[in-house]
Design a protein around this motif. Sequence first.
Motif, PDB file in Angstrom:
ATOM      1  N   HIS A  26       1.863  18.632   5.556  1.00  0.00           N
ATOM      2  CA  HIS A  26       1.321  18.588   4.197  1.00  0.00           C
ATOM      3  C   HIS A  26      -0.175  18.300   4.173  1.00  0.00           C
ATOM      4  O   HIS A  26      -0.665  17.648   3.239  1.00  0.00           O
ATOM      5  N   ARG A  33      -4.608  15.251  -2.865  1.00  0.00           N
ATOM      6  CA  ARG A  33      -4.256  13.989  -3.530  1.00  0.00           C
ATOM      7  C   ARG A  33      -5.170  12.848  -3.124  1.00  0.00           C
ATOM      8  O   ARG A  33      -5.415  11.926  -3.905  1.00  0.00           O
ATOM      9  N   GLY A 306      12.298  10.132   7.376  1.00  0.00           N
ATOM     10  CA  GLY A 306      11.592  10.638   6.196  1.00  0.00           C
ATOM     11  C   GLY A 306      11.209   9.546   5.211  1.00  0.00           C
ATOM     12  O   GLY A 306      10.034   9.392   4.859  1.00  0.00           O
ATOM     13  N   PRO A 307      12.171   8.770   4.725  1.00  0.00           N
ATOM     14  CA  PRO A 307      11.854   7.752   3.730  1.00  0.00           C
ATOM     15  C   PRO A 307      10.829   6.723   4.228  1.00  0.00           C
ATOM     16  O   PRO A 307       9.903   6.356   3.492  1.00  0.00           O
ATOM     17  N   SER A 310       7.470   8.306   4.518  1.00  0.00           N
ATOM     18  CA  SER A 310       6.944   8.513   3.159  1.00  0.00           C
ATOM     19  C   SER A 310       6.226   7.253   2.666  1.00  0.00           C
ATOM     20  O   SER A 310       5.146   7.321   2.071  1.00  0.00           O
TER      21      SER A 310
ATOM     22  N   ASN B 151       4.768  13.308  -0.160  1.00  0.00           N
ATOM     23  CA  ASN B 151       5.923  14.195  -0.334  1.00  0.00           C
ATOM     24  C   ASN B 151       5.580  15.463  -1.102  1.00  0.00           C
ATOM     25  O   ASN B 151       4.799  15.420  -2.058  1.00  0.00           O
ATOM     26  N   ASP B 291      10.579  15.760  -0.386  1.00  0.00           N
ATOM     27  CA  ASP B 291      11.077  16.317   0.875  1.00  0.00           C
ATOM     28  C   ASP B 291      11.199  15.269   1.978  1.00  0.00           C
ATOM     29  O   ASP B 291      12.013  15.434   2.887  1.00  0.00           O
ATOM     30  N   SER B 292      10.404  14.203   1.911  1.00  0.00           N
ATOM     31  CA  SER B 292      10.567  13.152   2.924  1.00  0.00           C
ATOM     32  C   SER B 292      11.410  11.994   2.413  1.00  0.00           C
ATOM     33  O   SER B 292      12.269  11.481   3.101  1.00  0.00           O
ATOM     34  N   VAL B 293      11.137  11.556   1.207  1.00  0.00           N
ATOM     35  CA  VAL B 293      11.727  10.299   0.718  1.00  0.00           C
ATOM     36  C   VAL B 293      13.187  10.468   0.314  1.00  0.00           C
ATOM     37  O   VAL B 293      13.924   9.489   0.236  1.00  0.00           O
TER      38      VAL B 293
END
Lengths: 428, 428
Positions: A26, A33, A306-307, A310, B151, B291-293
């Motif tokens: 990303h 961002r 992932g989480p 994140s 994300n 997509d990650s969280v």
Amino acid sequence: MSAPLRLGIAGLGTVGIGVVKIIQKHADLIAARSGRAITVTAVSARDRLKNRDADLSAYEWVADPVELAKRDDVDLYVELIGGESGVARESVEAALRAGKDVVTANKALLAMHGQSLSELAEAEGRVIRFEAAVAGGIPVIKTMTESLAGNRLERVMGVMNGTCNYILTRMESAGLPYEAVFEEARQLGYLEADPTLDVGGIDASHKLAILSSIAFGTQVDFSAVEIEGIERVSIDDIRRAADMGYRIKLLGVAQMTARGLEQRMSPCLVPAESPIGQLQGGTNMVVVEGDSVGQIVLRGAGAGEGPTASAVMSDIVELARGVRVPVFGQPATGLKKALPARTAVPAAYYLRLALLDKPGALAKVASVLGDAGISIHRMRQYDHEDGPAPVLIVTHKTTPDAIDHAIEMLPKTGVIAEDPVELRIEEV
Amino acid sequence: MSAPLRLGIAGLGTVGIGVVKIIQKHADLIAARSGRAITVTAVSARDRLKNRDADLSAYEWVADPVELAKRDDVDLYVELIGGESGVARESVEAALRAGKDVVTANKALLAMHGQSLSELAEAEGRVIRFEAAVAGGIPVIKTMTESLAGNRLERVMGVMNGTCNYILTRMESAGLPYEAVFEEARQLGYLEADPTLDVGGIDASHKLAILSSIAFGTQVDFSAVEIEGIERVSIDDIRRAADMGYRIKLLGVAQMTARGLEQRMSPCLVPAESPIGQLQGGTNMVVVEGDSVGQIVLRGAGAGEGPTASAVMSDIVELARGVRVPVFGQPATGLKKALPARTAVPAAYYLRLALLDKPGALAKVASVLGDAGISIHRMRQYDHEDGPAPVLIVTHKTTPDAIDHAIEMLPKTGVIAEDPVELRIEEV
């Protein structure tokens, strides 16, 4: 657009690799961002030759995390090594002393050394961010330090160890005893190398101590958490609790009372239909109560690549944007030492007794409870073939002291076959 | 400690007074967290003589919000007037042009003019913060713009109008028809002056349009939201849905698909035991998927003095700390125009038909559905004294186009007594 933010990442386990993958996948989204690109200068981990699920060829390899933390071409040090001391702590201190901000997922480090580290960070004009240290992908640190900054916080609680919640959920759904599910969890790789960190409630208590500090403006004090793990939770208790509309969860609760700061981590009964009662498997939930906002409930995955990655990325983007919030939400030098208090807030309790088949046995039990000032809300005696009769009692609200006194006196009646089991019923 | 942050507050309704009360009550706490005092220079509202539940004597009174917004002794303009145009908009523009940041709770303003306002803010080097505009005290704006910044967001949905949720919950619990509960809500003061804003789904759609913009990096586009209010939800549908394990909620869903951005606000069936299904009364819930969280669920009070003022304060403290995040999470000039798409994501549907008592009636219905490519998951025909027979159908997953086609064809069978009712069953 500003100059890129250059990271040094130490620790390339699940979370570290997860962060690298997000940064690669990303890059454009994150640059838009953040207002600047986020790049990786160098990485460090114990074993360079290990096969990892990411392309690290563009990054320099640095054997020593402390060296990585101090490099001139690293703007932000990301510590994902873990552990409360050793190289994790040394490298974080080195980064701060070298004038770099730090992002970490290390709950043990913050729970044990959060005060000294945040004082060091402030002295150096830097910050430590640690969203990933508590409840994985759930934005609880940001919510407490920023979103609820206009509130006097009153209570914070949560289910913050996914492994324990997996074990308790699985015991209920499969009707299996603790030992069997523990072994399953071990084989699935859900347990820490030292499983006591999970099932003994230590890991969740590290998290609770961090949340307490933010909630109440006190110095983090892990040693004051009253901790009980889930090792003694039996399938019998899970079934009996379910019969009465409850589930058993490893629940952390912190609240500031007139007597001091209560922090406890213990298996508790909660209503099966409450948000916490509904929590299945590895999902985490944190509930924060403030004087203006009322109750805020946050729910999501508490662990996993992932989480957790994140959450680390949210801290990295925050620092890339130039945002610097005090480590525990206010200046570390202004945090008061908390006066730790043993739990005194009244609650209903669940008692499970094994009653001998003697005349007047139940009367003796009732009398002990009455003498301790405990009144009974519900009582059930279950069928039994032979041997002692299982008796369940749900008390009206009473104090932990009264319960402790009753638990001490019950065996002296001569009608109890085993040590009584007592579990707190937390209002959630 | 830095110089105080001096506020000008326009609008002294429930929220404005709530903010003043927090600033007065928690001055020390907020100063510790912000690193500086937060003071009020002046206030403005329509009626100076109105009796308000706060001591305003220390603040200068300014009749015109636009004048207030431009004052040299105001650092931050807090707009709590409301409304998409008129003085709310003019004063926000005046504040930005005078080089001041803006905090607002005004969802209509942002939904209608968010793009031009954020471009203006950026041109002036200022920001607009608006945590209170969506879901009251729930920190959804901060979570999406900051915590999930690593994300790619996939779907955002929520129950974001407490009044509608109150009406639907109360219809079910009291067994009352829509009209009766609507009247109750009006008498309790739960409805906006123009109740269509609530029950017509407009207010919730303003919020959804704002969340879509943040989630997908697109310019806010309220006009593209497919909106259906709760006016047509009958007590019959609520009961039938409950029979099958569902609840009806006014649910907003935004998702980016290959065809474009789908934004819809409509009464939907959700499983009664799901977190959204469990939501009672005025409570709000927002669910964000990245997509990650994975899935993050946020729950709390969606309105009221304390929760909304808490959200406004979080923005004020953020700006007092010197934190400036882009209005919609990335530069406004970089936000793409969204290609709006009518809902095409497949779902199961609930159909309620009033079937005439004719031979072969059910076969004709089944045949229409079959011809439309819709297969039936469950069907129930209910007892009926006389008149048409209520028939409920839950379909397997199908497309909105197929359902629309079936709804068009069903009356042509000659066996349907009333227009069929169709509700989407959203996977939550």
